[in-house]
Design a protein around this motif. Structure first.
Motif, PDB file in Angstrom:
ATOM      1  N   PRO A   3       0.825  -1.221   0.000  1.00  0.00           N
ATOM      2  CA  PRO A   3       0.000   0.000   0.000  1.00  0.00           C
ATOM      3  C   PRO A   3       0.859   1.272   0.000  1.00  0.00           C
ATOM      4  O   PRO A   3       0.420   2.333  -0.411  1.00  0.00           O
ATOM      5  N   TYR A   4       2.110   1.148   0.466  1.00  0.00           N
ATOM      6  CA  TYR A   4       3.000   2.304   0.557  1.00  0.00           C
ATOM      7  C   TYR A   4       3.978   2.398  -0.613  1.00  0.00           C
ATOM      8  O   TYR A   4       4.455   3.480  -0.950  1.00  0.00           O
ATOM      9  N   PHE A   5       4.324   1.270  -1.197  1.00  0.00           N
ATOM     10  CA  PHE A   5       5.305   1.219  -2.283  1.00  0.00           C
ATOM     11  C   PHE A   5       4.734   0.389  -3.428  1.00  0.00           C
ATOM     12  O   PHE A   5       4.212  -0.698  -3.201  1.00  0.00           O
ATOM     13  N   ALA A   6       4.876   0.879  -4.616  1.00  0.00           N
ATOM     14  CA  ALA A   6       4.300   0.213  -5.785  1.00  0.00           C
ATOM     15  C   ALA A   6       4.980  -1.116  -6.102  1.00  0.00           C
ATOM     16  O   ALA A   6       4.356  -2.020  -6.635  1.00  0.00           O
ATOM     17  N   ASN A   7       6.274  -1.210  -5.749  1.00  0.00           N
ATOM     18  CA  ASN A   7       7.011  -2.430  -6.074  1.00  0.00           C
ATOM     19  C   ASN A   7       8.286  -2.503  -5.236  1.00  0.00           C
ATOM     20  O   ASN A   7       8.585  -1.598  -4.453  1.00  0.00           O
ATOM     21  N   GLN A   8       9.034  -3.580  -5.421  1.00  0.00           N
ATOM     22  CA  GLN A   8      10.274  -3.807  -4.671  1.00  0.00           C
ATOM     23  C   GLN A   8      11.303  -2.705  -4.932  1.00  0.00           C
ATOM     24  O   GLN A   8      12.021  -2.297  -4.033  1.00  0.00           O
ATOM     25  N   GLU A  10      10.802   0.515  -5.630  1.00  0.00           N
ATOM     26  CA  GLU A  10      10.476   1.716  -4.849  1.00  0.00           C
ATOM     27  C   GLU A  10      10.793   1.526  -3.375  1.00  0.00           C
ATOM     28  O   GLU A  10      11.278   2.440  -2.709  1.00  0.00           O
ATOM     29  N   LEU A  11      10.523   0.344  -2.848  1.00  0.00           N
ATOM     30  CA  LEU A  11      10.859   0.044  -1.465  1.00  0.00           C
ATOM     31  C   LEU A  11      12.375   0.119  -1.263  1.00  0.00           C
ATOM     32  O   LEU A  11      12.853   0.699  -0.281  1.00  0.00           O
ATOM     33  N   SER A  12      13.125  -0.421  -2.183  1.00  0.00           N
ATOM     34  CA  SER A  12      14.589  -0.374  -2.097  1.00  0.00           C
ATOM     35  C   SER A  12      15.100   1.060  -2.093  1.00  0.00           C
ATOM     36  O   SER A  12      15.989   1.412  -1.312  1.00  0.00           O
ATOM     37  N   PHE A  13      14.535   1.901  -2.946  1.00  0.00           N
ATOM     38  CA  PHE A  13      14.950   3.302  -2.981  1.00  0.00           C
ATOM     39  C   PHE A  13      14.624   4.009  -1.670  1.00  0.00           C
ATOM     40  O   PHE A  13      15.407   4.814  -1.174  1.00  0.00           O
ATOM     41  N   ALA A  14      13.466   3.711  -1.095  1.00  0.00           N
ATOM     42  CA  ALA A  14      13.082   4.318   0.179  1.00  0.00           C
ATOM     43  C   ALA A  14      14.010   3.855   1.302  1.00  0.00           C
ATOM     44  O   ALA A  14      14.393   4.657   2.166  1.00  0.00           O
ATOM     45  N   ILE A  15      14.381   2.586   1.295  1.00  0.00           N
ATOM     46  CA  ILE A  15      15.329   2.072   2.291  1.00  0.00           C
ATOM     47  C   ILE A  15      16.670   2.769   2.127  1.00  0.00           C
ATOM     48  O   ILE A  15      17.291   3.193   3.106  1.00  0.00           O
ATOM     49  N   PHE A  16      17.123   2.917   0.898  1.00  0.00           N
ATOM     50  CA  PHE A  16      18.388   3.592   0.621  1.00  0.00           C
ATOM     51  C   PHE A  16      18.359   5.007   1.198  1.00  0.00           C
ATOM     52  O   PHE A  16      19.289   5.435   1.892  1.00  0.00           O
ATOM     53  N   ASP A  17      17.296   5.741   0.931  1.00  0.00           N
ATOM     54  CA  ASP A  17      17.176   7.113   1.412  1.00  0.00           C
ATOM     55  C   ASP A  17      17.159   7.158   2.939  1.00  0.00           C
ATOM     56  O   ASP A  17      17.842   7.977   3.551  1.00  0.00           O
ATOM     57  N   TRP A  18      16.406   6.268   3.578  1.00  0.00           N
ATOM     58  CA  TRP A  18      16.313   6.257   5.037  1.00  0.00           C
ATOM     59  C   TRP A  18      17.672   5.967   5.665  1.00  0.00           C
ATOM     60  O   TRP A  18      18.093   6.659   6.597  1.00  0.00           O
TER      61      TRP A  18
END
Length: 154
Positions: A3-8, A10-18
Motif C-alpha cells: 500500500p505504501y510502495f508500488a514495487n520492490q 520503490e521500497l529499495s529506494f526508500a530504504i536507501f534514502d532512510w
C-alpha cells in the motif's frame, strides 16, 4: 508494504534514502568540529566502520542500481556527495583533484567493506584496519602532491 510502495524497487529506494539520512546524521554528529585532512580521515574511517558494522545492509544497498530519476535514491546519494565533498573542499584546491579524491575515497571505503564482508582479508600479516589506514594515508599524500602540481601549473 505494497500500500505504501508500488514495487520492490520503490521500497529499495526508500530504504536507501532512510539509511543514508540516518548515517549522514550520525556521522555529522560524530565528526562535528573536525575538518581538513584529520576530518577527511575520520570521515573515511567512520563510513567504513559503519559499513562493516552493517555489512549485509551495506551489500544490499550497494546492489541497488543508481537511478537519478528517483527522488529517494537521488536524495540519499546527494547526502553522501555533499558530506564527502564538504570535507574534501578545504583539503584540495583543484576541482580535478577533488573529483579524484571523492572517487578514491569511495573506492577505498566500499572496496574494504565488500572485501572484508566477503571474507577476503584474512591474512594476518597486517590487519585490515591498518592496511585501510595505510591506503588512505597514501592516497591522501598522492592527492596532495597532485594538488600542488596543479597549483604550479596554474
Amino acid at each position: 508494504l505494497y500500500p505504501y510502495f508500488a514495487n520492490q524497487t520503490e521500497l529499495s529506494f526508500a530504504i536507501f534514502d532512510w539509511v543514508a539520512r540516518q548515517l549522514n546524521d550520525q556521522i555529522k554528529t560524530e565528526l562535528f568540529g573536525l575538518s581538513g585532512r584529520e576530518g577527511l580521515i575520520a570521515l573515511a574511517v567512520a563510513m567504513r566502520r559503519e559499513g562493516l558494522a552493517h555489512v549485509r545492509l551495506t551489500q544490499y544497498l550497494l546492489s541497488i542500481p543508481r537511478d537519478t530519476a528517483n527522488a529517494d535514491m537521488q536524495q540519499g546519494t546527494d547526502l553522501f556527495r555533499d558530506l564527502l565533498g564538504g570535507m574534501i573542499r578545504p583539503v584540495f584546491q583543484h576541482s580535478r583533484v577533488r573529483l579524484i579524491a571523492v572517487r578514491w575515497l569511495r573506492d577505498l571505503i566500499v572496496g574494504d567493506v565488500v572485501n572484508i564482508g566477503a571474507g577476503w582479508f584474512i591474512d594476518q600479516g597486517i590487519s585490515a584496519d591498518d592496511s585501510f589506514e595505510l591506503a588512505l594515508t597514501a592516497s591522501l599524500d598522492r592527492l596532495t602532491l597532485e594538488d600542488q602540481q596543479d597549483t604550479q601549473d596554474d
